[in-house]
Design a protein around this motif. Structure first.
Motif, PDB file in Angstrom:
ATOM      1  N   VAL A 142     -68.239  16.006-100.006  1.00 28.08           N
ATOM      2  CA  VAL A 142     -68.220  15.096 -99.071  1.00 28.08           C
ATOM      3  C   VAL A 142     -68.924  13.609-100.043  1.00 28.08           C
ATOM      4  O   VAL A 142     -69.679  13.715-100.500  1.00 28.08           O
ATOM      5  CB  VAL A 142     -68.989  15.248 -97.904  1.00 28.08           C
ATOM      6  N   SER A 183     -64.038  13.730 -97.418  1.00 25.28           N
ATOM      7  CA  SER A 183     -64.452  14.990 -97.721  1.00 25.28           C
ATOM      8  C   SER A 183     -63.234  16.049 -97.997  1.00 25.28           C
ATOM      9  O   SER A 183     -62.056  15.447 -97.869  1.00 25.28           O
ATOM     10  CB  SER A 183     -65.152  15.592 -96.537  1.00 25.28           C
ATOM     11  N   PRO A 206     -69.076  16.757 -93.155  1.00 25.12           N
ATOM     12  CA  PRO A 206     -67.573  16.630 -93.219  1.00 25.12           C
ATOM     13  C   PRO A 206     -66.742  16.217 -92.221  1.00 25.12           C
ATOM     14  O   PRO A 206     -67.106  16.778 -90.975  1.00 25.12           O
ATOM     15  CB  PRO A 206     -67.058  17.848 -94.060  1.00 25.12           C
TER      16      PRO A 206
END
Length: 577
Positions: free
Chosen positions: A489, A509, A577
């Motif tokens: 991420v 991400s 994410p």
């Protein structure tokens, strides 16, 4: 009774030993870093290769600002600002002003210098270093913005063997330096605010001098005196007269200061007097160093030159060290304020930096007696374009690795497989020590790659790399967990105003396979930064495209530091994410 005391003592000893050893034991699922590589590739060094008698300036690339220098015999010692980086006040040694050895930091005891809750641009800055031949002692004096220290001084007979305890000095202001006259008498000069009720405009500052009691290491009460009020031409309301250094030559006293503030109007100016306490008369040739007169878009631009110190070098030739910046193509200063050097012509009444009033060049001739440029070799500090590799197999970390707001030893452990970072329960955005091992960005164009062996156990766990200007301006690129899957991420953290909350956004991400260690990569090409990962060691996958490095520059983020590149771990992750 005796048996009870013995058992109690034994328990205390066992607890202390266990506590000391547990400091570097695995905590909260630590990541393992290995195969770190940083490679700088600035075009200016490609276009300007060195001849056998030349070396590059800046001599210290990256955030090494506010240099001060002194000499004992053939040994030169130089210190710089470090703010909330730890250890405080980096110090370097040279025999020829070309080849420098990194000795670490002067303030390396966290019980004496503890910037644990300060902003990155606080801590300590603008040190002075002076050798006193009358008692064969080195003095380092600095302003500390943490722990209630304020202006302090430390001493040593040998800077290579460490320094004594900080001694608090009883005066305010910033940018102190110490001077010893031919008769052994000591003086301290520093920047300060005008007397109460006498401030005429914003940026109005003064230079003060104190007599210094060498035997008892304190300023002598009642001896303070303002020796410069405002600057070279008070009628023009000059701003930020600061960074004073006092010298003596041919029976006269010279006071050199910075003026105009650390920015586009930065200059270096000089005054002369028959007495260390003045009156000081400015040189008619001021400024003696500046880059403020030249076009904004010139090639290989160097700017902000000032905050200088002088030393008599080989062959009794004077040299000056000073700070300046090398902006990128968008005039960002991500590499921060760096340490430059120039020869100084003092054949006339006043010193003048040679070629310091024309656009600065990237290289210069080696001083007399310097037979070989060994920068980047045999343990000498590198400059120009270079590669720094670290497999973390040495028992002692390179001094270029630093902590922030606390010692690196609190969160690292060197193992047979690499460097283990034990994550703190702190986030990179907090005003606390974070479990991050930092390396200064030293080029406008660079690539950084490291291998990480890590499997987070929850979304609170993250480990990876970070590009940080300050706690409110940084990028985090790491491995974390979501549900039962692993992700890389990229998070951008930015504070738009000093009093605003930090705005955190997920740039991008990607789900990742963690069957084997992963390589993380960070690249910069001027203002353009990229982040990528590889699961096979060959093919890198970009995450987030190209992002702007604007938040890694002081003109956007504020403060005084350059960008720091870190190996980071946390157990309080919020990059989801």
């Amino acid at each position: 009774m005796k048996k009870t005391k013995v058992l109690l003592l034994l328990s205390v000893v066992l607890l202390s030993v266990t506590g000391a050893n547990s400091q570097n034991k695995p905590k909260n699922n630590p990541p393992l870093f290995s195969n770190f590589s940083y490679q700088g590739n600035d075009q200016v060094y490609i276009d300007n290769p060195l001849k056998s008698d030349e070396f590059y300036t800046p001599i210290l690339q990256g955030c090494y600002p506010d240099p001060a220098i002194t000499r004992k015999g053939d040994d030169y010692y130089m210190v710089c600002s470090s703010f909330a980086m730890f250890p405080g006040v980096p110090i370097f040694h040279s025999k020829d002003l070309v080849n420098w050895t990194d000795l670490g930091g002067v303030l390396n005891d966290v019980t004496q210098f503890n910037p644990h809750d300060t902003g990155i641009s606080a801590g300590v800055y603008a040190p002075g270093i002076t050798y006193n031949p009358h008692n064969d002692t080195f003095y380092m004096i600095v302003t500390a913005f943490s722990g209630g220290l304020n202006n302090i001084i430390v001493k040593t007979k040998d800077p290579k063997k460490g320094w004594g305890n900080p001694i608090k000095l009883g005066f305010g202001g910033i940018d102190p330096s110490i001077f010893f006259d031919d008769n052994g008498k000591g003086y301290i000069v520093h920047n300060d605010a005008p007397d109460n009720g006498k401030e005429r405009y914003n940026g109005h500052r003064v230079i003060k001098i104190w007599e210094y009691d060498v035997e008892n290491d304190k300023v002598i009460p009642g001896t303070d005196k303002i020796i410069v009020d405002g600057g070279v031409d008070p009628a023009k309301n000059p701003i930020w007269i600061e960074a004073p250094h006092l010298y003596k030559k041919d029976g006269k006293y010279f006071l050199m200061c910075a003026e105009g503030g650390t920015g586009g109007n930065h200059t270096e100016v000089i005054f002369k007097s028959d007495s260390p306490k003045g009156p000081f008369i400015p040189a008619p040739s001021n400024p003696i160093l500046t880059q403020k007169y030249f076009g904004r878009d010139r090639k290989n631009k160097v700017d902000w030159a000032g905050h200088a110190d002088l030393v008599k070098g080989p062959g009794d030739k004077y040299y000056g060290v000073f700070l300046a910046v090398r902006p990128n193509e968008k005039n960002r200063v991500n590499t921060g304020r760096e340490t430059f050097m120039l020869p100084v012509d003092w054949s006339g009444e006043f010193p003048v930096f040679e070629n310091g009033l024309i656009p600065l060049e990237p290289k210069m001739k080696m001083p007399q007696g310097a037979t070989e440029n060994k920068t980047g070799k045999e343990g000498f500090f590198p400059n120009g374009n270079f590669t720094f590799n670290d497999n973390f197999t040495s028992n002692k970390l390179d001094n270029r690795w630093i902590g922030l707001r606390g010692p690196r030893e609190k969160f690292i452990a060197i193992t047979k497989k690499g460097l283990q970072i034990n994550p703190f329960e702190t986030n990179i955005k907090e005003l606390k020590p974070t479990s991050t091992l930092f390396y200064r960005q030293q080029h406008n164009r660079f690539s950084l790659t490291t291998t990480i062996d890590y499997k987070p156990k929850s979304d609170k766990d993250l480990a990876g790399v970070v590009a940080l200007q300050n706690e409110g301006s940084n990028y985090v690129f790491g491995i974390t967990m979501k549900d039962k899957d692993y992700y890389v991420v990229l998070q951008k953290n930015q504070k738009t105003r000093r009093d605003a909350a930090i705005n955190s956004t997920i740039v991008a991400s990607a789900k990742i396979d963690l069957k084997k260690p992963v390589q993380l990569q960070m690249k910069a090409n001027g203002d353009d930064y990229e982040f990528a990962y590889s699961v096979n060691g060959t093919d890198f996958v970009n995450v987030g495209g190209i992002v702007s490095g604007d938040i890694l520059s002081t003109d956007v983020a504020g403060g005084f530091t350059g960008c720091l590149l870190g190996l980071y771990a946390t157990s309080t992750n919020d990059a989801r994410p």
